[in-house]
Write an enzyme that holds these catalytic residues in place. Structure first.
Site, PDB file in Angstrom:
ATOM      1  N   ARG A   3       0.857  -1.187   0.000  1.00 19.27           N
ATOM      2  CA  ARG A   3       0.000   0.000   0.000  1.00 19.27           C
ATOM      3  C   ARG A   3       0.893   1.236   0.000  1.00 19.27           C
ATOM      4  O   ARG A   3       2.103   1.138   0.229  1.00 19.27           O
ATOM      5  CB  ARG A   3      -0.938   0.001   1.211  1.00 19.27           C
ATOM      6  CG  ARG A   3      -0.191  -0.305   2.498  1.00 19.27           C
ATOM      7  CD  ARG A   3      -0.655   0.412   3.670  1.00 19.27           C
ATOM      8  NE  ARG A   3      -0.478   1.833   3.566  1.00 19.27           N
ATOM      9  CZ  ARG A   3       0.684   2.468   3.682  1.00 19.27           C
ATOM     10  NH1 ARG A   3       1.832   1.813   3.855  1.00 19.27           N
ATOM     11  NH2 ARG A   3       0.742   3.791   3.607  1.00 19.27           N
ATOM     12  N   GLY A   4       0.266   2.403  -0.235  1.00 21.74           N
ATOM     13  CA  GLY A   4       1.046   3.640  -0.300  1.00 21.74           C
ATOM     14  C   GLY A   4       1.313   3.977  -1.761  1.00 21.74           C
ATOM     15  O   GLY A   4       1.633   3.082  -2.560  1.00 21.74           O
ATOM     16  N   ALA A   5       1.204   5.281  -2.071  1.00 21.02           N
ATOM     17  CA  ALA A   5       1.211   5.722  -3.472  1.00 21.02           C
ATOM     18  C   ALA A   5       2.335   5.119  -4.327  1.00 21.02           C
ATOM     19  O   ALA A   5       2.084   4.455  -5.335  1.00 21.02           O
ATOM     20  CB  ALA A   5       1.295   7.250  -3.490  1.00 21.02           C
ATOM     21  N   ARG A  22      -6.993  -0.160  -6.950  1.00 24.80           N
ATOM     22  CA  ARG A  22      -7.099   0.959  -5.996  1.00 24.80           C
ATOM     23  C   ARG A  22      -7.385   2.232  -6.794  1.00 24.80           C
ATOM     24  O   ARG A  22      -6.524   2.676  -7.548  1.00 24.80           O
ATOM     25  CB  ARG A  22      -5.781   1.156  -5.218  1.00 24.80           C
ATOM     26  CG  ARG A  22      -5.278   0.032  -4.339  1.00 24.80           C
ATOM     27  CD  ARG A  22      -6.074  -0.160  -3.051  1.00 24.80           C
ATOM     28  NE  ARG A  22      -6.244   1.003  -2.216  1.00 24.80           N
ATOM     29  CZ  ARG A  22      -5.450   1.343  -1.191  1.00 24.80           C
ATOM     30  NH1 ARG A  22      -4.401   0.613  -0.900  1.00 24.80           N
ATOM     31  NH2 ARG A  22      -5.723   2.406  -0.451  1.00 24.80           N
ATOM     32  N   GLN A  67      -2.291   2.942  10.063  1.00 30.68           N
ATOM     33  CA  GLN A  67      -0.991   2.913   9.363  1.00 30.68           C
ATOM     34  C   GLN A  67       0.053   3.734  10.105  1.00 30.68           C
ATOM     35  O   GLN A  67       1.243   3.465   9.999  1.00 30.68           O
ATOM     36  CB  GLN A  67      -1.139   3.458   7.936  1.00 30.68           C
ATOM     37  CG  GLN A  67      -1.930   2.571   6.996  1.00 30.68           C
ATOM     38  CD  GLN A  67      -3.389   2.978   6.947  1.00 30.68           C
ATOM     39  OE1 GLN A  67      -3.929   3.492   7.925  1.00 30.68           O
ATOM     40  NE2 GLN A  67      -4.032   2.740   5.828  1.00 30.68           N
ATOM     41  N   ASP A  92      -1.813  10.787  -2.217  1.00 28.48           N
ATOM     42  CA  ASP A  92      -2.125   9.720  -3.169  1.00 28.48           C
ATOM     43  C   ASP A  92      -2.396  10.282  -4.559  1.00 28.48           C
ATOM     44  O   ASP A  92      -2.228   9.592  -5.555  1.00 28.48           O
ATOM     45  CB  ASP A  92      -3.329   8.923  -2.663  1.00 28.48           C
ATOM     46  CG  ASP A  92      -2.985   8.281  -1.329  1.00 28.48           C
ATOM     47  OD1 ASP A  92      -2.354   7.222  -1.336  1.00 28.48           O
ATOM     48  OD2 ASP A  92      -3.275   8.882  -0.279  1.00 28.48           O
ATOM     49  N   ASN A 118      -5.419  12.676   0.223  1.00 27.23           N
ATOM     50  CA  ASN A 118      -4.576  11.874   1.112  1.00 27.23           C
ATOM     51  C   ASN A 118      -5.477  11.129   2.089  1.00 27.23           C
ATOM     52  O   ASN A 118      -6.709  11.290   2.079  1.00 27.23           O
ATOM     53  CB  ASN A 118      -3.566  12.766   1.847  1.00 27.23           C
ATOM     54  CG  ASN A 118      -2.452  11.951   2.496  1.00 27.23           C
ATOM     55  OD1 ASN A 118      -1.897  11.052   1.869  1.00 27.23           O
ATOM     56  ND2 ASN A 118      -2.131  12.216   3.744  1.00 27.23           N
ATOM     57  N   LYS A 119      -4.890  10.326   2.930  1.00 27.49           N
ATOM     58  CA  LYS A 119      -5.614   9.508   3.889  1.00 27.49           C
ATOM     59  C   LYS A 119      -6.633  10.326   4.668  1.00 27.49           C
ATOM     60  O   LYS A 119      -6.367  11.464   5.050  1.00 27.49           O
ATOM     61  CB  LYS A 119      -4.581   8.868   4.823  1.00 27.49           C
ATOM     62  CG  LYS A 119      -5.107   8.026   5.934  1.00 27.49           C
ATOM     63  CD  LYS A 119      -6.076   6.969   5.516  1.00 27.49           C
ATOM     64  CE  LYS A 119      -5.516   5.954   4.554  1.00 27.49           C
ATOM     65  NZ  LYS A 119      -6.574   5.060   4.007  1.00 27.49           N
TER      66      LYS A 119
END
Ligand code: MRU
Length: 350
Positions: free
Chosen positions: A51-53, A91, A193, A234, A244-245
């Protein structure tokens, strides 16, 4: 970055297998997951093993390269187009996923030796991501004063990229130079996270930090305990709005209220010039299970899920939010630090 004295990236390819640090097991177990086909790699992205951009982008590039390896000689074109769609469906918010899949698809399609070209392009994307993050660290370090207290949200460390990270790269660079930096890590419910991944990374790198409940940031900012906020992204629209999150928007609004600089660190591959504003960014909604249940090790060390909410209640789980550009002090990229507006962002690509 190093784990137990060995250098790792979050995603890499060995033969036809994509290897990934299994992030759902962290910080309790360090495991490498092996995806043997592009479909298994899609599954790994969807289930957040990776996960993560930037890490999603690197992995998506490798998945597309796997598809070239797997494509049948008859009907190869249709197979590859379907594979591209499958990878892109994993995603929706992460811009790097689309960018990487497209680049590898085009490299493979326009070459006589499509498998070789696709693999080389995927490797290039992974290498570029790592190098961009290293440069973000160098630029961002200039903004961090010795003794700074920095708040961060979610995980935009090396686990979220191929290496180094975005929001954490400046902190690692400052720490390596001997500056004293104290990091306040938002726990980042529902998947935590921050509490699980960012805290694990900072602990491994000996960076002093506290995990903060998600609702404590405003209080600390009001007390003058936070000097700056650095988050990842992201997807960034061409006007400087930042996805973003979930929870990022609240931190940004509160930071502005208290006059605290709010920085977004991201490689230029996260900027989507086709999105003119944050309204165009598709935002992922995730399963209510993430809120209703929490996962942790039982006494035997096996990961177990437990219900932490009132049985029978439903939950809403928007996974991302958009922070309007007016709350962002600047964007730290590998090409330099820019103001979040259309002209400065377009100039980055000249
Ligand atoms: O749901 P996740 O873990 O995929 O969340 C995405 C992110 O990693 C964050 O939004 C992060 O801060 C962006 S930088 C990679």
């Amino acid at each position: 970055m190093k784990v137990n004295h060995k250098h790792y990236r979050t995603t890499w390819m060995e033969g036809s297998t994509v290897c990934l640090i299994e992030q759902n097991q962290l910080p309790f177990k360090f495991e490498v997951f092996q995806a043997k086909s592009y479909k298994e790699t899609c599954h790994a992205i969807k289930t957040m093993i990776v996960r993560g951009a930037g890490a999603i982008g690197g992995t998506a590039g490798f998945a597309m390269a796997q598809a070239f390896l797997e494509a049948p000689s008859s009907n190869g074109e249709a197979f590859l187009r379907q594979a591209k769609k499958d990878i892109e469906a994993t995603r929706p918010t992460a811009q790097n996923l689309f960018y990487a899949t497209q680049r590898v698809f085009e490299a493979g399609k326009s070459s006589e030796n499509s498998v070789k070209s696709a693999r080389e392009e995927a490797q290039k994307i992974a290498d570029e991501d790592a190098e961009s993050c290293r440069q973000i660290g160098e630029f961002g370090n200039e903004l961090i004063k010795d003794g700074a207290n920095v708040e961060t949200h979610c995980n935009a460390g090396w686990l979220a990229f191929v290496d180094y990270g975005s929001a954490l790269a400046p902190i690692y660079a400052a720490n390596n130079l001997g500056k004293k930096v104290l990091v306040y890590v938002d726990e980042t419910r529902p998947r935590s996270q921050g509490a699980r991944l960012t805290a694990w990374e900072l602990h491994n790198e000996n960076v002093p930090h506290y995990i903060l409940p998600d609702n404590a940031g405003a209080h600390l900012m009001s007390q003058g305990k936070i000097d700056m906020v650095i988050v990842g992204s992201d997807r960034i629209a061409s006007n400087g709005d930042v996805a973003n999150k979930i929870g990022t928007l609240e931190k940004a609004i509160v930071a502005k209220e208290y006059g605290i600089p709010f920085y977004v660190a991201a490689p230029s591959s996260t900027i989507d010039l086709n999105c003119s504003s944050g309204k165009d960014i598709p935002l992922e909604e995730r399963s209510q299970e993430e809120i209703l249940y929490q996962t942790g090790p039982n006494q035997k060390g096996e990961l177990e899920k437990i219900l932490v909410c009132s049985p029978g209640s439903k939950a809403l789980n928007p996974a991302f939010d958009v922070t309007p550009a007016k709350y962002v002090t600047a964007i730290i990229t590998e090409r330099g630090i820019v103001k979040p507006n259309s002209d400065s962002i377009k100039n980055l690509f000249k």
